[in-house]
Design a protein around this motif. Structure first.
Motif, PDB file in Angstrom:
ATOM      1  N   LEU A 243      -3.451  -1.443   5.687  1.00 26.46           N
ATOM      2  CA  LEU A 243      -4.149  -2.341   6.373  1.00 26.46           C
ATOM      3  C   LEU A 243      -5.069  -2.038   7.534  1.00 26.46           C
ATOM      4  O   LEU A 243      -6.401  -2.219   7.483  1.00 26.46           O
ATOM      5  CB  LEU A 243      -3.581  -3.852   6.904  1.00 26.46           C
ATOM      6  N   ASP A 244      -4.554  -1.405   8.347  1.00 21.40           N
ATOM      7  CA  ASP A 244      -5.245  -0.616   9.615  1.00 21.40           C
ATOM      8  C   ASP A 244      -6.137   0.373   9.256  1.00 21.40           C
ATOM      9  O   ASP A 244      -7.130   0.673   9.709  1.00 21.40           O
ATOM     10  CB  ASP A 244      -3.985  -0.224  10.535  1.00 21.40           C
ATOM     11  N   TRP A 245      -5.608   1.281   8.085  1.00 22.68           N
ATOM     12  CA  TRP A 245      -6.687   2.144   7.517  1.00 22.68           C
ATOM     13  C   TRP A 245      -7.706   1.569   7.147  1.00 22.68           C
ATOM     14  O   TRP A 245      -8.968   1.944   7.199  1.00 22.68           O
ATOM     15  CB  TRP A 245      -5.764   3.032   6.379  1.00 22.68           C
ATOM     16  N   ILE A 246      -7.602   0.523   6.143  1.00 19.97           N
ATOM     17  CA  ILE A 246      -8.903  -0.217   5.440  1.00 19.97           C
ATOM     18  C   ILE A 246      -9.806  -0.785   6.634  1.00 19.97           C
ATOM     19  O   ILE A 246     -11.034  -0.850   6.687  1.00 19.97           O
ATOM     20  CB  ILE A 246      -8.368  -1.205   4.647  1.00 19.97           C
ATOM     21  N   PHE A 247      -9.227  -1.462   8.014  1.00 21.22           N
ATOM     22  CA  PHE A 247     -10.000  -2.027   8.831  1.00 21.22           C
ATOM     23  C   PHE A 247     -10.828  -0.822   9.582  1.00 21.22           C
ATOM     24  O   PHE A 247     -12.044  -1.211   9.903  1.00 21.22           O
ATOM     25  CB  PHE A 247      -8.934  -2.778   9.718  1.00 21.22           C
TER      26      PHE A 247
ATOM     27  N   GLU B 256      -8.349   9.594  -5.002  1.00 22.52           N
ATOM     28  CA  GLU B 256      -7.414  10.630  -4.028  1.00 22.52           C
ATOM     29  C   GLU B 256      -7.422  10.470  -2.713  1.00 22.52           C
ATOM     30  O   GLU B 256      -6.633  10.726  -1.895  1.00 22.52           O
ATOM     31  CB  GLU B 256      -8.307  12.133  -4.384  1.00 22.52           C
ATOM     32  N   LEU B 257      -8.530   9.930  -2.013  1.00 26.25           N
ATOM     33  CA  LEU B 257      -8.775   9.841  -0.636  1.00 26.25           C
ATOM     34  C   LEU B 257      -8.364   8.209  -0.119  1.00 26.25           C
ATOM     35  O   LEU B 257      -7.969   7.943   0.898  1.00 26.25           O
ATOM     36  CB  LEU B 257     -10.081   9.875  -0.063  1.00 26.25           C
ATOM     37  N   HIS B 258      -8.050   7.434  -1.202  1.00 27.46           N
ATOM     38  CA  HIS B 258      -7.262   6.104  -0.790  1.00 27.46           C
ATOM     39  C   HIS B 258      -5.812   5.934  -0.494  1.00 27.46           C
ATOM     40  O   HIS B 258      -5.189   6.516  -1.306  1.00 27.46           O
ATOM     41  CB  HIS B 258      -7.843   4.934  -1.851  1.00 27.46           C
ATOM     42  N   PRO B 259      -5.590   5.198   0.374  1.00 29.26           N
ATOM     43  CA  PRO B 259      -3.948   5.126   0.449  1.00 29.26           C
ATOM     44  C   PRO B 259      -3.034   4.710  -0.402  1.00 29.26           C
ATOM     45  O   PRO B 259      -3.750   3.754  -1.354  1.00 29.26           O
ATOM     46  CB  PRO B 259      -3.897   4.267   1.659  1.00 29.26           C
ATOM     47  N   LYS B 260      -2.138   4.991  -0.671  1.00 26.28           N
ATOM     48  CA  LYS B 260      -1.405   4.780  -1.703  1.00 26.28           C
ATOM     49  C   LYS B 260      -0.187   3.731  -1.530  1.00 26.28           C
ATOM     50  O   LYS B 260       0.170   2.904  -2.608  1.00 26.28           O
ATOM     51  CB  LYS B 260      -0.452   5.893  -2.368  1.00 26.28           C
ATOM     52  N   LEU B 261       0.241   3.737  -0.183  1.00 23.60           N
ATOM     53  CA  LEU B 261       1.262   2.665   0.021  1.00 23.60           C
ATOM     54  C   LEU B 261       0.730   1.252   0.273  1.00 23.60           C
ATOM     55  O   LEU B 261      -0.641   0.967   0.821  1.00 23.60           O
ATOM     56  CB  LEU B 261       1.914   2.987   1.441  1.00 23.60           C
ATOM     57  N   GLN B 262       1.248   0.227   0.066  1.00 24.33           N
ATOM     58  CA  GLN B 262       0.736  -1.008  -0.036  1.00 24.33           C
ATOM     59  C   GLN B 262       1.674  -1.655   1.452  1.00 24.33           C
ATOM     60  O   GLN B 262       2.602  -2.523   1.104  1.00 24.33           O
ATOM     61  CB  GLN B 262       0.945  -1.923  -1.018  1.00 24.33           C
ATOM     62  N   ASP B 263       1.140  -1.284   2.428  1.00 23.80           N
ATOM     63  CA  ASP B 263       1.895  -1.720   3.737  1.00 23.80           C
ATOM     64  C   ASP B 263       0.863  -2.320   4.835  1.00 23.80           C
ATOM     65  O   ASP B 263      -0.272  -2.016   4.648  1.00 23.80           O
ATOM     66  CB  ASP B 263       2.966  -0.797   4.236  1.00 23.80           C
ATOM     67  N   SER B 264       1.437  -2.470   6.012  1.00 25.92           N
ATOM     68  CA  SER B 264       0.458  -3.022   7.072  1.00 25.92           C
ATOM     69  C   SER B 264      -0.152  -1.725   7.630  1.00 25.92           C
ATOM     70  O   SER B 264      -1.346  -2.078   8.334  1.00 25.92           O
ATOM     71  CB  SER B 264       1.209  -3.707   8.163  1.00 25.92           C
ATOM     72  N   SER B 265       0.287  -0.590   7.631  1.00 25.23           N
ATOM     73  CA  SER B 265      -0.344   0.677   8.033  1.00 25.23           C
ATOM     74  C   SER B 265      -1.597   0.833   7.050  1.00 25.23           C
ATOM     75  O   SER B 265      -2.736   1.448   7.660  1.00 25.23           O
ATOM     76  CB  SER B 265       0.437   1.930   8.105  1.00 25.23           C
TER      77      SER B 265
ATOM     78  N   SER C 104      -1.561  14.558  12.785  1.00 26.83           N
ATOM     79  CA  SER C 104      -0.401  13.635  13.541  1.00 26.83           C
ATOM     80  C   SER C 104      -1.414  12.822  14.818  1.00 26.83           C
ATOM     81  O   SER C 104      -1.003  12.526  15.960  1.00 26.83           O
ATOM     82  CB  SER C 104       0.537  14.513  14.277  1.00 26.83           C
ATOM     83  N   ILE C 105      -2.760  12.629  14.596  1.00 27.47           N
ATOM     84  CA  ILE C 105      -3.442  11.694  15.401  1.00 27.47           C
ATOM     85  C   ILE C 105      -3.536  10.340  15.103  1.00 27.47           C
ATOM     86  O   ILE C 105      -4.002  10.211  13.690  1.00 27.47           O
ATOM     87  CB  ILE C 105      -4.991  12.535  15.529  1.00 27.47           C
ATOM     88  N   PRO C 106      -3.064   9.343  15.672  1.00 30.98           N
ATOM     89  CA  PRO C 106      -2.929   8.240  14.912  1.00 30.98           C
ATOM     90  C   PRO C 106      -4.316   7.275  15.011  1.00 30.98           C
ATOM     91  O   PRO C 106      -4.164   6.199  15.722  1.00 30.98           O
ATOM     92  CB  PRO C 106      -2.068   7.461  15.896  1.00 30.98           C
ATOM     93  N   ILE C 107      -5.209   7.850  14.335  1.00 30.10           N
ATOM     94  CA  ILE C 107      -6.547   7.377  14.601  1.00 30.10           C
ATOM     95  C   ILE C 107      -6.606   6.056  14.091  1.00 30.10           C
ATOM     96  O   ILE C 107      -7.673   5.271  14.260  1.00 30.10           O
ATOM     97  CB  ILE C 107      -7.466   8.176  14.138  1.00 30.10           C
ATOM     98  N   THR C 108      -5.872   5.546  13.193  1.00 32.96           N
ATOM     99  CA  THR C 108      -6.004   4.126  12.412  1.00 32.96           C
ATOM    100  C   THR C 108      -5.126   3.098  13.362  1.00 32.96           C
ATOM    101  O   THR C 108      -5.209   1.845  13.059  1.00 32.96           O
ATOM    102  CB  THR C 108      -5.345   4.218  11.241  1.00 32.96           C
TER     103      THR C 108
ATOM    104  N   ILE D  32     -17.148  -6.709   2.540  1.00 33.73           N
ATOM    105  CA  ILE D  32     -16.572  -5.483   1.722  1.00 33.73           C
ATOM    106  C   ILE D  32     -15.051  -5.264   2.531  1.00 33.73           C
ATOM    107  O   ILE D  32     -14.152  -4.885   1.776  1.00 33.73           O
ATOM    108  CB  ILE D  32     -17.272  -4.356   2.116  1.00 33.73           C
ATOM    109  N   LEU D  33     -15.019  -5.802   3.732  1.00 33.69           N
ATOM    110  CA  LEU D  33     -13.423  -5.483   4.400  1.00 33.69           C
ATOM    111  C   LEU D  33     -12.675  -6.574   3.422  1.00 33.69           C
ATOM    112  O   LEU D  33     -11.490  -6.189   3.124  1.00 33.69           O
ATOM    113  CB  LEU D  33     -13.596  -6.009   5.767  1.00 33.69           C
ATOM    114  N   ILE D  34     -12.851  -7.873   3.181  1.00 35.99           N
ATOM    115  CA  ILE D  34     -12.204  -8.647   2.335  1.00 35.99           C
ATOM    116  C   ILE D  34     -12.086  -7.973   1.127  1.00 35.99           C
ATOM    117  O   ILE D  34     -10.988  -8.145   0.450  1.00 35.99           O
ATOM    118  CB  ILE D  34     -12.952 -10.028   2.390  1.00 35.99           C
ATOM    119  N   ALA D  35     -12.855  -7.499   0.446  1.00 39.89           N
ATOM    120  CA  ALA D  35     -13.008  -7.285  -1.015  1.00 39.89           C
ATOM    121  C   ALA D  35     -11.963  -6.073  -1.110  1.00 39.89           C
ATOM    122  O   ALA D  35     -11.286  -5.899  -1.942  1.00 39.89           O
ATOM    123  CB  ALA D  35     -14.322  -6.727  -1.564  1.00 39.89           C
TER     124      ALA D  35
END
Length: 346
Positions: free
Chosen positions: A61-65, A50-59, A116-120, A217-220
């Motif tokens: 990626l920034d969340w994961i980083f 439930e907390l992981h992003p659903k979109l597969q886009d560059s945003s 609306s805080i662009p923290i990622t 784990i960032l790669i994984a």
């Protein structure tokens, strides 16, 4: 063999207080062979949480980083209940649910994005004017008695990592990925060169030993989120080892894959805080990596890698902790707690 694996084998061959139990690894491998269908979903269903992003886009990626530069040291000094009958350890309440550990980090970031805080966005959290320290502190403010550990270190790492992305990669994690040519090992080289806080390297018996928990784990998680394709394609993904933290080594001990000396076991039972780079800590981490490699080799299936075994064991450890289960009463999780090390590396 990757550098992490070579160094872990060296640690295992020279270890005094932690030993890899090959018979135990073989038994776990036989058990895992029966669980391969479950193992296969551990990475393919990464987005289902439930907390992981659903979109597969560059945003995403920034969340994961951002998550992975901050994914460390969530174990708690608190073992009591607060007046509201909620666990006293650090936690974030999000959409009516209290999250702890790694999930508290995800919840805090998602709550900020909802507000609306662009923290990622790396250029945002690198900027001390647009994103002052007190804003970051408010994002990670606990909804329980205990505050997030190592907050000043987390802020420092956000600043340094964000500035590195802005300086070298146009402020986006996707541009770093583009430099890797689908190679996990090239990715690690870049991280160690440009992002010093990923340099999880210990000095053991005259040798620099690479552990690289957060870098790997960032790669994984990138691989898992994108199902090994597109942004998540790493042609050498099987060169990534397990992620040596405190939870998976504990369950490896419980399953009989690791044996501890009486001295190390005593330090753990006393809940002693152990310094990062203590020889016993290095041995526990290195031997854990080598134990999972032996399990992987014993299973000997082309569709199974160390990442999948790690995800499976981590989930299992959390499940068994929640229900208080142990397959071996002499090795219950409660009898030898997980190691207590305050570190930015895990």
């Amino acid at each position: 063999m990757s550098r992490v694996l070579e160094d872990s084998q060296f640690i295992a061959l020279n270890s005094r207080d932690v030993q890899v139990n090959e018979e135990g690894c073989n038994q776990v491998a036989a058990w895992i062979e029966q669980q391969l269908d479950t193992l296969g979903t551990k990475f393919s269903n990464w987005q289902d949480h439930e907390l992981h992003p659903k979109l597969q886009d560059s945003s995403t990626l920034d969340w994961i980083f951002l998550i992975d530069i901050l994914n460390f040291s969530f174990w708690s000094d608190a073992d009591t209940k607060d007046s509201g009958n909620h666990p006293a350890r650090f936690g974030i309440r999000y959409k009516g649910k209290l999250y702890m550990g790694y999930w508290s980090l995800c919840a805090a970031v998602n709550k900020a994005l909802d507000n609306s805080i662009p923290i990622t966005t790396p250029s945002f959290y690198a900027d001390e004017v647009c994103c002052p320290d007190d804003l970051i502190a408010s994002i990670f403010a606990s909804d329980t008695e205990e505050q997030i550990p190592l907050l000043s270190e987390r802020i420092r790492i956000m600043r340094a990592s964000g500035k590195a992305l802005v300086k070298y990669y146009g402020g986006r994690f996707v541009h770093l990925l583009e430099k890797c040519n689908h190679s996990a090992q090239k990715f690690l080289e870049i991280l160690l060169r440009d992002f010093p806080d990923f340099r999880d390297i210990s000095f053991y018996k005259g040798r620099e030993c690479h552990i690289l928990k957060r870098a790997q784990i960032l790669i994984a998680e990138t691989w898992a989120c994108f199902h090994g394709q597109g942004y998540g394609q790493f042609d050498d993904i099987d060169s990534i080892t397990m992620f040596a933290d405190y939870r998976v080594p504990q369950i490896l001990w419980q399953l009989g894959c690791l044996d501890y000396s009486p001295e190390f076991g005593s330090r753990l039972r006393k809940s002693e805080t152990i310094a990062h780079n203590d020889p016993m800590e290095i041995e526990m981490r290195g031997c854990s990596i080598w134990a999972v490699e032996l399990i992987r080799l014993a299973v000997n299936r082309p569709n199974l890698n160390a990442i999948m075994i790690d995800f499976f064991l981590w989930d299992l450890a959390k499940e068994w902790q929640t229900i208080g289960y142990s397959p071996n009463k002499e090795r219950a999780l409660s009898s030898v707690p997980s190691i207590r090390v305050r570190s930015i590396y895990y």
